[in-house]
Write a protein that holds these residues in place. Structure first.
Motif, short mmCIF file in Angstrom:
data_model
loop_
_atom_site.label_atom_id
_atom_site.label_comp_id
_atom_site.label_asym_id
_atom_site.label_seq_id
_atom_site.Cartn_x
_atom_site.Cartn_y
_atom_site.Cartn_z
N THR A 1 -73.77 24.57 22.67
CA THR A 1 -73.32 23.52 22.00
C THR A 1 -72.63 23.88 20.66
O THR A 1 -71.78 23.35 19.99
N ARG A 2 -72.89 25.15 20.25
CA ARG A 2 -72.46 25.53 18.79
C ARG A 2 -70.93 26.18 19.18
O ARG A 2 -70.50 26.49 20.35
N THR A 3 -70.13 26.39 17.97
CA THR A 3 -68.84 26.71 18.13
C THR A 3 -68.79 28.16 18.26
O THR A 3 -67.95 28.66 19.16
N ASP A 4 -69.66 28.78 17.30
CA ASP A 4 -69.59 30.53 17.54
C ASP A 4 -70.80 30.96 16.99
O ASP A 4 -71.72 30.00 16.55
N GLU A 5 -71.07 32.17 16.73
CA GLU A 5 -72.35 32.65 16.10
C GLU A 5 -72.60 32.30 14.74
O GLU A 5 -73.59 32.58 14.08
N ARG B 1 -68.20 26.76 2.12
CA ARG B 1 -69.45 27.69 2.17
C ARG B 1 -69.22 28.92 2.56
O ARG B 1 -70.22 29.82 2.62
N GLY B 2 -68.14 29.30 2.54
CA GLY B 2 -67.91 30.84 2.60
C GLY B 2 -68.11 31.27 4.06
O GLY B 2 -68.51 32.45 4.41
N ILE B 3 -68.13 30.47 5.27
CA ILE B 3 -68.41 30.82 6.47
C ILE B 3 -67.11 31.16 7.15
O ILE B 3 -66.21 30.67 7.05
N PRO B 4 -67.36 32.39 7.94
CA PRO B 4 -65.95 32.78 8.61
C PRO B 4 -65.34 31.76 9.28
O PRO B 4 -66.09 30.75 10.10
N ALA B 5 -63.98 31.36 9.39
CA ALA B 5 -63.29 30.51 10.12
C ALA B 5 -63.65 30.52 11.66
O ALA B 5 -63.82 31.76 12.31
#
Length: 120
Positions: free
Chosen positions: A84-88, A109-113
């Motif tokens: 269900t999640r988009t990526d790691e 939040r500085g999370i990778p795209a």
């Protein structure tokens, strides 16, 4: 002996939605539901299914300001679930309603795209 039975159903009637509406427009649509649509539903029930009862409630929903759909986000369990999640990099609270909301959330939040071309 106790016997459980499900006796409650819920019919949802959703008025039209426009990305250009103001709070007053949404209030007007709710008023139309309450004063015009709801009485018609009650009359229909009385004429076709005597004894059935119904109640009118108007729920607050949160709209995404980017896609104007109902705002949806990952729960903690969904963020931990590979299916269900988009990526790691997915975390609880990450929007799932649209790619633009996801991109904005991650940038703030500085999370990778998120990678393009995946399941979403």
């Amino acid at each position: 002996m106790k016997k459980s039975a499900k006796i409650n159903g819920r019919a949802t009637i959703t008025p039209p939605v426009s990305p250009y509406w103001t709070t007053a427009d949404y209030a007007h649509e709710t008023d139309v539901l309450r004063t015009e649509v709801w009485p018609a539903v009650q009359k229909f029930l009385a004429e076709n299914w005597p004894g059935f009862s119904a109640a009118f409630t108007a729920d607050d929903i949160v709209l995404c300001t980017l896609c104007w759909s109902e705002f949806e986000a990952l729960t903690a369990d969904e963020a931990a679930d590979l299916s269900t999640r988009t990526d790691e990099h997915s975390i609880e609270g990450e929007p799932t309603c649209c790619r633009a909301a996801l991109d904005e959330f991650r940038t703030e939040r500085g999370i990778p795209a998120a990678q393009r071309g995946g399941a979403r």
